[in-house]
Design an enzyme around this catalytic site. Structure first.
Site, mmCIF file in Angstrom:
data_model
loop_
_atom_site.group_PDB
_atom_site.id
_atom_site.type_symbol
_atom_site.label_atom_id
_atom_site.label_comp_id
_atom_site.label_asym_id
_atom_site.label_seq_id
_atom_site.Cartn_x
_atom_site.Cartn_y
_atom_site.Cartn_z
ATOM 1 N N ASN A 9 9.971 -15.714 16.552
ATOM 2 C CA ASN A 9 9.512 -14.448 17.113
ATOM 3 C C ASN A 9 8.682 -13.753 16.045
ATOM 4 O O ASN A 9 9.218 -13.088 15.166
ATOM 5 C CB ASN A 9 10.709 -13.595 17.542
ATOM 6 N N ARG A 92 7.172 -17.027 20.569
ATOM 7 C CA ARG A 92 6.759 -15.842 21.306
ATOM 8 C C ARG A 92 5.263 -15.660 21.074
ATOM 9 O O ARG A 92 4.805 -15.492 19.946
ATOM 10 C CB ARG A 92 7.502 -14.605 20.814
ATOM 11 N N HIS A 181 5.737 -6.894 25.981
ATOM 12 C CA HIS A 181 7.193 -6.806 25.812
ATOM 13 C C HIS A 181 7.942 -7.485 26.966
ATOM 14 O O HIS A 181 9.104 -7.189 27.225
ATOM 15 C CB HIS A 181 7.654 -5.339 25.700
ATOM 16 N N ARG A 241 0.368 2.603 16.177
ATOM 17 C CA ARG A 241 -0.614 2.512 17.256
ATOM 18 C C ARG A 241 -0.646 3.805 18.066
ATOM 19 O O ARG A 241 0.374 4.455 18.237
ATOM 20 C CB ARG A 241 -0.300 1.313 18.161
ATOM 21 N N MET A 284 10.798 5.528 12.384
ATOM 22 C CA MET A 284 11.456 6.658 13.033
ATOM 23 C C MET A 284 12.645 7.151 12.228
ATOM 24 O O MET A 284 12.938 8.356 12.192
ATOM 25 C CB MET A 284 11.882 6.255 14.449
ATOM 26 N N ARG A 285 13.354 6.264 11.553
ATOM 27 C CA ARG A 285 14.512 6.682 10.760
ATOM 28 C C ARG A 285 14.089 7.632 9.648
ATOM 29 O O ARG A 285 14.755 8.640 9.383
ATOM 30 C CB ARG A 285 15.199 5.446 10.164
ATOM 31 N N GLU A 379 15.128 -11.160 22.651
ATOM 32 C CA GLU A 379 13.949 -11.952 22.990
ATOM 33 C C GLU A 379 14.131 -13.414 22.628
ATOM 34 O O GLU A 379 13.652 -14.308 23.334
ATOM 35 C CB GLU A 379 12.721 -11.375 22.278
#
Length: 397
Positions: A9, A92, A181, A241, A284-285, A379
């Site tokens: 992946n 993937r 996704h 993005r 984000m953390r 995934e």
């Protein structure tokens, strides 16, 4: 001797992998790992399914195709799992274009078609294809299989969900909304059917929130709309993005700011999103832990756009019965789930604070008109399932 498949992946600077035994009805994970090229010396880490360290090594020099580490992965598999037969490697692949709606054996012709799609996913497609070349050089006889992030959305309906309002001649050349996704959405849809079969036929939105982020509208377990389009740039605010943007902004940047096409592409893929708005981080953390106003602004825009586009997906579905959070942020950032839920309160979404704090599987309150769940995605298992099915069909490649 049982059969196995190695699943790769590929991300922008790392590759997650898993080795699965596929002789049973359901693929069984034997080991998992990460090929991490963030550092000056690329690193390979292999762990057991329970997370115990099995193997770790570093490479002395970067290699564009990662061959220096893929050889180590194969050597480890041969040494530790030599009693199994490695049947194939499953990859993937982010973009399958209009031609591929399911897994396919990789041939020179297929690889050529996938390489031609690079302009539609310049950040991802080359990273997905590089391991194929590296493994072919190391072990030419080993079968390789492509599984596509676009495949789950291949039958978007109604046609308005896949169409841009531009002259039809471009649509005939493949300029349309594909969505991404898909391997994650496919897994979560299947898991939802297992744990809450009464919900799978209802109007469901899955929110895959991570460094890359998108939504999928499900009806009877099938994708009917999604927020990403021709490329993985569209839709939600992401780590680096931009998500949905006025096309006039791009014209302005080129015509008046005199920014080249290449630099605009770099800006949209690498310098925008949470990083661009905060000026601090794409993680984000980090932003949630920061007291800076710009960090709060970036988080606010992320949740605003996510809630806005959940409502957009609900328009396609004709309402909303179920909302599922998944992906790195969706599974772990309780603050983000709460903020999105508050913005959707007008739709009847109520998130139970205690359930959300503990990241329970179901986090909706007893008074919620919408079922809200948190489902961890997988995934790699989805890819392993596709590879097993393809191999069982007796494909020679």
């Amino acid at each position: 001797m049982s059969d196995t498949v190695l699943v790769l992946n590929s991300g922008s600077s790392s590759i997650k992998f898993g080795l699965f035994e596929i002789s049973a009805v359901e693929p069984r994970l034997l080991c998992k790992g990460l090929l991490d090229e963030h550092e000056a010396k690329p690193r390979l880490v292999v762990k057991s399914p329970a997370g115990e360290d099995l193997f770790e090594t570093w490479s002395e020099a970067p290699d564009a195709d990662g061959g220096h580490l893929f050889a180590d992965v194969l050597a480890f598999i041969d040494d530790r799992f030599g009693g199994h037969h490695l049947r194939a490697v499953g990859h993937r692949i982010v973009h399958g274009g209009p031609d591929y709606s399911g897994p396919v054996a990789l041939t020179d012709d297929v690889i050529g078609k996938l390489k031609a799609l690079t302009p539609l996913a310049p950040l991802h497609q080359p990273r997905c294809l590089a391991p194929i070349r590296a493994l072919a050089a190391i072990r030419p006889a080993l079968r390789q299989i492509a599984c596509f992030d676009t495949a789950f959305h291949h039958g978007l309906a109604p046609p308005a969900a896949s169409r841009f309002a531009i002259p039809r001649r471009y649509e005939e050349r493949g300029v349309r909304r594909y969505g991404f996704h898909g391997l994650s959405f496919e897994y979560v849809a299947g898991r939802l059917a297992e744990i809450a079969p009464e919900l799978i036929a209802k109007r469901t939105v899955i929110a895959h929130l991570g460094n890359g982020a998108s939504l999928c509208a499900l009806r009877n377990g099938r994708s009917v709309d999604t927020t990403m389009g021709l490329t993985p740039l569209d839709g939600l605010v992401m780590g680096t993005r931009c998500g949905t943007i006025d096309p006039g902004v791009l014209l302005y940047l080129q015509q008046h700011e005199k920014i080249s096409i290449e630099d605009v592409q770099h800006l949209l893929y690498h310098q925008s999103g949470l990083l661009g708005v905060s000026g601090i981080s794409a993680d984000m953390r980090t932003l949630l832990a920061s007291g800076e106003i710009d960090a709060r602004d970036a988080v606010d825009l992320f949740t605003f756009r996510a809630a806005q586009q959940v409502a957009m997906m609900a328009t396609t579905l004709g309402g909303l019965d179920c909302l599922v959070f998944t992906g790195g942020i969706g599974e772990h950032a309780k603050e983000i789930r709460s903020a999105i839920g508050e913005r959707l309160a007008w739709m009847g979404v109520r998130i139970d604070a205690a359930a959300n704090e503990e990241t329970r599987e179901r986090i909706s309150g007893s008074d919620s008109a919408v079922d809200v769940l948190v489902i961890a995605t997988n995934e790699e298992l989805t890819i392993a399932r596709h590879c097993a099915a393809l191999l069982q069909q007796g494909h020679p490649n």
